[in-house]
Scaffold this active site. Structure first.
Site, short mmCIF file in Angstrom:
data_model
loop_
_atom_site.label_atom_id
_atom_site.label_comp_id
_atom_site.label_asym_id
_atom_site.label_seq_id
_atom_site.Cartn_x
_atom_site.Cartn_y
_atom_site.Cartn_z
N LYS A 152 -3.24 -2.30 -7.94
CA LYS A 152 -3.45 -2.71 -9.42
C LYS A 152 -3.03 -4.09 -9.46
O LYS A 152 -1.82 -4.56 -9.02
CB LYS A 152 -2.76 -1.70 -10.23
CG LYS A 152 -3.13 -1.95 -11.58
CD LYS A 152 -4.47 -1.04 -12.03
CE LYS A 152 -5.02 -1.09 -13.17
NZ LYS A 152 -5.84 -2.23 -13.37
N HIS A 166 0.85 -1.16 0.09
CA HIS A 166 -0.04 -0.11 -0.07
C HIS A 166 0.90 1.15 0.00
O HIS A 166 0.38 2.43 0.29
CB HIS A 166 -0.75 -0.27 1.26
CG HIS A 166 -2.06 -1.08 1.08
ND1 HIS A 166 -1.78 -2.38 1.57
CD2 HIS A 166 -3.29 -0.95 0.56
CE1 HIS A 166 -3.03 -2.97 1.44
NE2 HIS A 166 -3.73 -2.28 0.98
N LYS A 206 -3.65 -8.50 -6.56
CA LYS A 206 -3.86 -9.47 -7.51
C LYS A 206 -5.34 -10.28 -7.10
O LYS A 206 -5.56 -10.36 -6.03
CB LYS A 206 -2.66 -10.74 -7.63
CG LYS A 206 -2.79 -11.57 -8.79
CD LYS A 206 -2.25 -10.79 -10.07
CE LYS A 206 -2.43 -11.48 -11.31
NZ LYS A 206 -1.82 -10.82 -12.32
P1 NAD Z 1 -4.88 -16.11 -21.75
O1 NAD Z 1 -5.93 -16.76 -20.95
O2 NAD Z 1 -5.67 -15.10 -22.81
O3 NAD Z 1 -3.89 -16.94 -22.63
C1 NAD Z 1 -3.10 -17.95 -22.10
C2 NAD Z 1 -3.15 -19.02 -23.00
O4 NAD Z 1 -2.13 -20.14 -22.68
C3 NAD Z 1 -4.41 -19.66 -23.40
O5 NAD Z 1 -4.67 -19.76 -24.72
C4 NAD Z 1 -4.30 -21.20 -22.88
O6 NAD Z 1 -5.02 -22.04 -23.46
C5 NAD Z 1 -2.70 -21.38 -23.02
N1 NAD Z 1 -2.30 -22.44 -22.15
C6 NAD Z 1 -2.60 -22.75 -20.87
N2 NAD Z 1 -1.89 -23.97 -20.41
C7 NAD Z 1 -0.92 -23.91 -21.42
C8 NAD Z 1 0.15 -24.89 -21.52
N3 NAD Z 1 0.57 -25.83 -20.76
N4 NAD Z 1 1.03 -24.60 -22.74
C9 NAD Z 1 0.79 -23.69 -23.73
N5 NAD Z 1 -0.45 -23.06 -23.78
C10 NAD Z 1 -1.23 -23.19 -22.54
O7 NAD Z 1 -4.05 -15.38 -20.63
P2 NAD Z 1 -3.15 -13.83 -20.89
O8 NAD Z 1 -3.93 -13.02 -20.29
O9 NAD Z 1 -2.68 -14.02 -22.33
O10 NAD Z 1 -2.05 -14.26 -19.80
C11 NAD Z 1 -0.87 -15.02 -20.07
C12 NAD Z 1 0.20 -14.65 -19.08
O11 NAD Z 1 0.57 -13.48 -19.23
C13 NAD Z 1 -0.03 -15.01 -17.72
O12 NAD Z 1 1.19 -15.38 -16.94
C14 NAD Z 1 -0.66 -13.75 -17.15
O13 NAD Z 1 -0.36 -13.65 -15.71
C15 NAD Z 1 0.47 -12.84 -18.03
N6 NAD Z 1 0.17 -11.30 -17.92
C16 NAD Z 1 -0.96 -10.96 -18.80
C17 NAD Z 1 -1.34 -9.90 -18.91
C18 NAD Z 1 -2.56 -8.98 -19.54
O14 NAD Z 1 -2.66 -8.01 -19.81
N7 NAD Z 1 -3.56 -10.09 -19.99
C19 NAD Z 1 -0.51 -8.89 -18.16
C20 NAD Z 1 0.78 -9.28 -17.79
C21 NAD Z 1 1.07 -10.34 -17.82
#
Ligand code: NAD
Length: 439
Positions: A66, A60, A102
């Site tokens: 966020k 905090h 989170k």
């Molecule tokens: P998402 O749900 O849109 O996509 C994740 C993809 O990974 C899916 O298509 C899923 O089927 C696939 N997947 C799952 N298990 C798998 C495996 N064993 N092998 C290969 N593919 C697999 O999620 P996202 O938003 O793209 O997030 C992905 C990562 O990025 C996470 O670690 C998340 O914390 C991080 N992230 C996301 C954002 C955001 O803006 N969405 C921002 C920062 C970090």
């Protein structure tokens, strides 16, 4: 070593020699609070199901907090702690004035209908709201693994109802649909940020020379793990900049083509209900990891954490690993790969594009005016999307340069991750010291 232990080790090794007082360092490292929530929802068939969920508040020292909300069947308390912690350091590194938070709901979204997902999301929102843990000035969630702008819109409308139409309700959540106050470019932002970070690294002639690689993204071979929001958009921008997407891995298989895959066509195939492995213009494998271990210049893990660990680190043949996902490499694997000369662009820098643009969305919602409407008029006025993308580019380039400067100062003895953590810790420690510890 699990994700939280990995985070703790990264923190401990980065804080060494920083001269942060011991007690303050303990405060900066630990999670302020975590809620384990359990609530019932009614399924479409009338049965009741109890859902496990978590809400983590790491720091905090800045308000609001966020961090995304994820739907995942493997989510747990340690994971939420680690993800909330990482958010604090990510925000500090890229000068976004938020603390880290989170949310995690332990479900496999594929096993629920849309109306069940809506009930789960709205109930979770209610649980947070009733604990004063959601709102424009407390905790502002966004999308993460398994969630999209649809869930964010449900959160927004629930918050608005519960808060008696608080005039700033739209700023209670980001990554919303444009019609509900979202900002153009947010959906693509994390993937675009992955591209920007890689572009900056590959434009560093000296660094590429040490790796025996030619400068620039053009012609570089890339393998993507996870073809969701982050993975797809990273692939798209890298492809459009001239890199070759030679492999894509999903949870149910992997595909490769040494001549390059066109991300838009693969996405269209999936959107039309196809399986990744049915895609025509490639060689396909049932094992999601067959392509993951193939030779390439750049490997982009963009799915979940701990995918590169003590058991499989020896199999990685990439020269550069770009952490689209949070925590994809465990502490041991990070040490091993770095020692072997592999460059790792760390999550807290590389996937910060999402929170950077979420910050712009939050500001837009508090200002109640679209970017560029008031102060950007005349013939040459930029559209919202251009303003957002320029600001994202600027922020990520500045952070890259800060990391680079830190490494130069330490004569290259620090990895990109160590440098990024050190910068984040120093900025947070200074904030605490300036406010006299008490917020
Ligand atoms: P998402 O749900 O849109 O996509 C994740 C993809 O990974 C899916 O298509 C899923 O089927 C696939 N997947 C799952 N298990 C798998 C495996 N064993 N092998 C290969 N593919 C697999 O999620 P996202 O938003 O793209 O997030 C992905 C990562 O990025 C996470 O670690 C998340 O914390 C991080 N992230 C996301 C954002 C955001 O803006 N969405 C921002 C920062 C970090």
């Amino acid at each position: 070593m699990n994700f939280l232990q990995t985070f703790n080790h990264f923190y401990d090794s980065a804080v060494k020699h920083l001269h942060v007082p011991k007690g303050l360092s303990e405060q900066i490292k630990s999670c302020d609070s975590v809620y384990h929530l359990r609530f019932p929802i009614t399924l479409d068939n009338g049965q009741i199901k109890v859902i496990d969920a978590w809400h983590g508040e790491h720091s905090h020292h800045m308000s609001p907090l966020k961090g995304g909300i994820r739907f995942s069947s493997v989510v747990n308390e340690d994971e939420v702690r680690a993800l909330a912690s990482l958010m604090t350091f990510k925000c500090a590194l890229v000068n976004v004035p938020f603390g880290g938070g989170k949310g995690g709901i332990k479900i496999d979204a594929k096993e629920f209908s849309v109306s069940e997902l809506e009930r789960i999301t709205r109930r979770y929102t209610f649980e947070l709201h009733s604990r004063n843990s959601l709102g424009p000035n407390t905790y502002v969630p966004a999308t993460d693994y398994g969630t999209t702008s649809r869930e964010m819109s449900w959160i927004y409308s629930t918050f608005k109802t519960l808060s008696n139409s608080n005039i700033d309700s739209a700023a209670s959540v980001t990554s919303k649909n444009i019609a509900q106050g979202g900002v153009k470019g947010r959906k693509e932002a994390t993937g675009r940020g992955v591209f920007i970070g890689l572009r900056e690294l590959l434009d560093d002639k000296e660094e590429m020379g040490k790796m025996g690689l030619k400068k620039g993204l053009k012609g570089k071979s890339v393998i993507i793990q996870g073809f969701g929001n982050v993975g797809y958009h990273a692939a798209l921008f890298l492809h459009d900049a001239g890199a070759k997407i030679v492999g894509i891995c999903e949870y149910n298989g992997s595909i490769s083509n040494p001549k390059g895959l066109e991300p838009r066509l693969v996405k269209e195939h999936l959107k039309n209900g196809g399986n990744l492995t049915d895609y025509a213009l490639c060689t396909s494998f049932e094992d999601p990891y067959s392509v993951f271990y193939e030779e390439c210049d750049i490997l982009v893990p963009a799915a979940l954490e701990e995918v590169i660990n003590e058991a499989n680190m020896y199999k990685i043949k990439a020269k550069i690993i770009a952490e689209g996902a949070n925590g994809p490499i465990t502490y041991e694997a990070d040490k091993y790969l770095s020692k072997n000369g592999i460059i790792i662009l760390p999550d807290l820098y590389l996937n910060s594009g999402g929170v950077i643009v979420s910050y712009f969305e939050w500001l837009k919602n508090l200002n109640h005016v679209r970017w560029g409407r008031v102060d950007n008029q005349g013939e040459n006025s930029l559209k919202e999307i251009d303003l957002i993308n320029n600001a994202l580019n600027e922020t990520m380039c500045q952070a890259f340069n800060e990391i680079k400067t830190k490494r130069v100062k330490h004569k290259g003895a620090l990895t990109y991750r160590e440098a990024a953590y050190k910068i984040g810790i120093e900025k947070i420690a200074n904030t605490y010291i300036e406010m006299g510890i008490f917020p």
